[in-house]
Structure formats: C-alpha cells, structure tokens
Design an enzyme around this catalytic site. Sequence first.
Site, PDB file in Angstrom:
ATOM      1  N   GLN A  54       7.522  27.700  -6.808  1.00 18.39           N
ATOM      2  CA  GLN A  54       6.793  28.534  -7.765  1.00 18.39           C
ATOM      3  C   GLN A  54       7.599  29.792  -8.099  1.00 18.39           C
ATOM      4  O   GLN A  54       8.553  30.133  -7.395  1.00 18.39           O
ATOM      5  CB  GLN A  54       5.434  28.927  -7.175  1.00 18.39           C
ATOM      6  N   GLY A 105       0.710  21.818   3.803  1.00 21.70           N
ATOM      7  CA  GLY A 105      -0.610  21.879   4.437  1.00 21.70           C
ATOM      8  C   GLY A 105      -1.375  20.573   4.294  1.00 21.70           C
ATOM      9  O   GLY A 105      -2.096  20.155   5.199  1.00 21.70           O
ATOM     10  N   ASP A 141      -6.487  28.908   2.164  1.00 22.46           N
ATOM     11  CA  ASP A 141      -6.170  30.089   1.350  1.00 22.46           C
ATOM     12  C   ASP A 141      -5.090  29.681   0.372  1.00 22.46           C
ATOM     13  O   ASP A 141      -3.908  29.942   0.574  1.00 22.46           O
ATOM     14  CB  ASP A 141      -5.702  31.227   2.274  1.00 22.46           C
ATOM     15  N   SER A 142      -5.518  29.008  -0.686  1.00 24.57           N
ATOM     16  CA  SER A 142      -4.551  28.431  -1.625  1.00 24.57           C
ATOM     17  C   SER A 142      -4.439  29.282  -2.880  1.00 24.57           C
ATOM     18  O   SER A 142      -5.201  30.220  -3.088  1.00 24.57           O
ATOM     19  CB  SER A 142      -5.022  27.030  -2.021  1.00 24.57           C
ATOM     20  N   THR A 143      -3.506  28.884  -3.739  1.00 23.84           N
ATOM     21  CA  THR A 143      -3.484  29.420  -5.097  1.00 23.84           C
ATOM     22  C   THR A 143      -4.545  28.679  -5.910  1.00 23.84           C
ATOM     23  O   THR A 143      -5.251  27.807  -5.376  1.00 23.84           O
ATOM     24  CB  THR A 143      -2.106  29.191  -5.741  1.00 23.84           C
ATOM     25  N   GLU A 144      -4.653  28.983  -7.189  1.00 21.31           N
ATOM     26  CA  GLU A 144      -5.526  28.226  -8.065  1.00 21.31           C
ATOM     27  C   GLU A 144      -5.060  26.753  -8.082  1.00 21.31           C
ATOM     28  O   GLU A 144      -3.916  26.476  -7.714  1.00 21.31           O
ATOM     29  CB  GLU A 144      -5.498  28.808  -9.494  1.00 21.31           C
TER      30      GLU A 144
HETATM   31  N1  PUT Z   1      -5.111  32.849  -2.560  1.00 23.10           N
HETATM   32  C1  PUT Z   1      -5.736  33.736  -3.409  1.00 23.10           C
HETATM   33  C2  PUT Z   1      -6.417  33.178  -4.608  1.00 23.10           C
HETATM   34  C3  PUT Z   1      -5.655  33.473  -5.839  1.00 23.10           C
HETATM   35  C4  PUT Z   1      -6.461  34.058  -6.902  1.00 23.10           C
HETATM   36  N2  PUT Z   1      -5.660  34.365  -8.064  1.00 23.10           N
END
Ligand code: PUT
Length: 277
Positions: free
Chosen positions: A32, A139, A156-159
């Site tokens: 990314q 993960g 605890d991911s990104t979108e």
């Molecule tokens: N891991 C945080 C969530 C991302 C929100 N933009």
Amino acid sequence: MAGFWFTEKQTENFGITIKVNKTLHAEQTDFQLLEMAETEEWGNMLFLDGMVMTSEKDEFVYHEMVAHVPLFTHPNPENVLVVGGGDGGVIREIMKHPQVKKATLVDIDGKVIEFSKKYLPSIASELENPRVDVQVGDGFMHIAKSENEYDVIMVDSTEPVGPAVNLFTKGFYAGISKALKEDGIFVAQSDNPWFKADLIEQVQKDVKEIFPITRLYIANIPTYPSGMWCFTLGSKKYDPLAVEDARFHDIDTKYYTKELHKAAFVLPKFVKDLAGE
Ligand code: PUT
C-alpha cells in the site's frame, strides 16, 4: 508534501480535508501507499492508500474501544491476537490488562510497524513489551492455521480494500471462530453506517450465522469517515451487555468507561436497523 490541504475522498462526492504541515515519510510498500504527515490540528497522522488510519489527537477513541470492550467482557483473557494494527495502538491498550499473558500482533506490512515506531511513538509505545509477539505476516493465513488458541481476537484492519479485503468475509469470521477457544470473543472494526450501510448489514448477517452473541457498537472518531465508527463483536459465550460492575478494574483511559462500555451498544434507529436488531 509541504504546507497544503489534503483531502481524503470518502465517497464520490464527499471527503475530509486536513491541513498538512509537512510529509514525514511517503513510500509505496509491497502492499500500500504509506504516508506519515505532521498536521496542524491532529498531530502526526498515518495514511494508507490516501485514507486516514490514525492521528495522535483522536487515536485513543478507536484503540480503547477495540481493546477494552472485549477484554472486560471476557472473564480471563490470557491469550490475545490482533490482526492488523501495526501502529501498535490496540496493543498499547491490551497491555493495560494484567490478565493478558500474551498478545500476538500479525500485520501484513512491516513498514507500518517500522514507521509508527518512528513517527507515532506514543501509539507504538508497547510494541517492545515482552508480553507482545510482533509478527509480520498475513493475518488471514494466521487465522486459517490457528485452532482453539485465543481467548480474544481483535481485527484492526483498513477499510475493505487492498490487503484488507479478505478480512470482511464470512470465511474469515468462520476462521476466527475456529481460532478462538470455546468461550472466545472477537471484535472487528466495521466502518461507518453513513457511507457503508450495505457492508455493515452484510457483516452483521455473516457474524450472526457463526456467533451466538453478535452485537454492534459505536464510537465517535472525528478523523474517520462520517465520524461515527462501528465495531462488530462476536462472542461464543459472554455477552458484553451482561458484564457485572465488579468485573471492571481501574485502567487509565480517555474515552472508555464502564458506563460507556454498555452505552456504546445503544444505537441510533438507522444503525439498529442495519444491525437487524
Ligand atoms: N484501522 C483503522 C480504520 C481505518 C479507518 N479509516
């Protein structure tokens, strides 16, 4: 980048604009576009693929709500897994719980860990704690090979774009269930109800098919899309709404309280509808 307004485009027609003082670091990693920036209003910030991941000023809300809701719901959370979360904020909060003997963090992108330590030291502060095992890896694959191992799993991911896309699937939730012990709990960040209503509805349906107790809770996070952020909790045995007062012990927080633990599950009607409640 130097002294300019940066806009995270959150929909085709809407975004959030932040004054950036200077770019601290920018690189295309194997996964990314990673950018660290110093901002006027929010302190240092981490962006991945142009999306806000965390800011020094409001990070505590997200990290406390991911960690403390499941950790106070489970009576004895000894072995905890964090999927993603390379900035270390969730780990910092987990380390406030003395019952946790071991917390494993698996983030696919080692650069997030490296540059969070450098530019977000107050967030990454517990990544070197001897109770923490930091692994750079996938993960999804880690979950796939784990069985009956964890008391609590936090996602605890990104979108749901790029490397995180697999982490919003029913197959992943089934894997989490297998990786948890028989009384395990998981929490996943689940985006926002204003722009991602369909996603929230689908996640709720999928998790309900796997976990007997499925609940949605919310928190106010100003730098995230719409400011109203959702978390999905799936539990095999313990209900976060049934936690007795005696279970809560003192920890140092800025957002989470024992009252908020339950209040966060009181949803506006349109969000309740998405959760199918
Ligand atoms: N891991 C945080 C969530 C991302 C929100 N933009």
